[in-house]
Motif scaffolding. Structure first.
Motif, PDB file in Angstrom:
ATOM      1  N   ALA A  31      75.604  14.209 -29.063  1.00 55.34           N
ATOM      2  CA  ALA A  31      76.012  12.922 -29.641  1.00 55.34           C
ATOM      3  C   ALA A  31      76.929  12.151 -28.706  1.00 55.34           C
ATOM      4  N   GLU A  32      77.598  12.879 -27.792  1.00 55.72           N
ATOM      5  CA  GLU A  32      78.443  12.237 -26.782  1.00 55.72           C
ATOM      6  C   GLU A  32      77.681  11.940 -25.497  1.00 55.72           C
ATOM      7  N   GLY A  33      76.358  12.212 -25.488  1.00 54.98           N
ATOM      8  CA  GLY A  33      75.527  11.814 -24.361  1.00 54.98           C
ATOM      9  C   GLY A  33      75.032  12.926 -23.472  1.00 54.98           C
ATOM     10  N   ALA A  34      75.364  14.180 -23.768  1.00 54.68           N
ATOM     11  CA  ALA A  34      74.973  15.288 -22.888  1.00 54.68           C
ATOM     12  C   ALA A  34      73.551  15.754 -23.166  1.00 54.68           C
ATOM     13  N   ASP A  35      72.866  16.197 -22.115  1.00 52.12           N
ATOM     14  CA  ASP A  35      71.636  16.965 -22.246  1.00 52.12           C
ATOM     15  C   ASP A  35      72.015  18.439 -22.359  1.00 52.12           C
TER      16      ASP A  35
END
Length: 273
Positions: free
Chosen positions: A28-32
């Motif tokens: 949700a914070e942008g990490a894969d």
């Protein structure tokens, strides 16, 4: 823009429980996410471990947030397989920036007939598994000058002997979690010159399958002294996995860019003297 956009995170024990919550929160914070899990039973344990279907659900949950994810079956006790799994993840997602060494098992109330083997299995997963995980990823981080970070998921038991009762399952859990703190401090000194951070996080009881099972509940019911020693100061019996995940999201972000060598409790006050 999420705080972790463009980052790839490796999470062990990612198929369910805390591991899945960490995957979803960091995505949700942008990490894969490279999600690893054993997805198989360990004979000495008194509760079932995750399945391939659980791991697939973690991957689906991350992808539903618009992030990339792959799930790989790997046992953190097997360093050769762990290296293969990490190589598969790097090929699919790119180099790893963040590691959450989350895989862990417990033996509270476990009456398995071979207590020696129970002790070994818990220490192997909880301590050697963490060492294997860090040693698999850290050298490449150093080579890349990546300035990454590691969070070693520990326990309130890693800072206290409260709840000890001299049984193999409890002894191994408390000792292994204290050992994780030792590894973290060692790794923090080793990796700081490369601007790579290492911290531990120490939850109280978390509402996951490792805690919410008949073996643990029977143990607490039969040991009122221990149940009292493990009681939270705040009026909650256990916390949620996402409570731990949110603290991890801060630890791995640039908001904590100079935080290293820290033992961070998320404990509802259970460690308060």
């Amino acid at each position: 823009m999420g705080k972790l956009n463009g980052k790839t995170v490796l999470i062990t024990g990612a198929a369910r429980g805390q591991g899945r919550a960490h995957a979803i929160t960091l995505a949700a914070e942008g990490a894969d996410v490279l999600a690893l899990d054993i997805c198989a039973p360990i004979d000495t344990l008194s509760y079932p471990l995750a399945t391939p279907a659980d791991l697939a659900e973690t991957v689906r949950s991350v992808e539903a947030l618009g992030r990339r994810a792959i799930g790989v079956v790997a046992d953190v006790r097997d360093s050769a397989r762990l290296r293969q799994a990490v190589a598969e993840g790097i090929e699919a997602l790119g180099d790893i920036d963040i590691v959450i060494a989350n895989a862990g098992v417990a033996g509270h109330g476990n009456n398995y007939h071979d207590q020696d083997q129970l002790f070994r299995d818990i220490v192997d997963v909880n301590l050697r598994g963490v060492w294997n995980t860090v040693q698999t990823v850290a050298p490449r981080m150093i080579e890349r000058e990546a300035k990454g970070c590691f969070v070693l998921v520990c326990s309130a038991h890693g800072l206290s002997g409260g709840g000890g009762n001299g049984t193999a399952g409890v002894d191994a859990y408390i000792a292994s979690k204290h050992g994780v703190v030792g590894l973290m401090r060692d790794f923090a000194h080793w990796l700081a010159p490369y601007s790579i951070r290492v911290n531990t996080i120490h939850p109280t009881g978390v509402a996951t399958d490792m805690v919410m099972n008949d073996s643990v509940q029977g143990f607490l019911n039969s040991e009122p002294r221990i149940a009292n020693e493990m009681r939270n100061l705040m009026p909650v019996p256990v916390i949620e996995a996402t409570d731990v995940s949110r603290a991890i999201a801060w630890l791995v972000s640039d908001d904590a860019r100079y935080v290293t060598g820290v033992t961070l409790p998320v404990d509802a006050g259970c460690l308060t003297p």
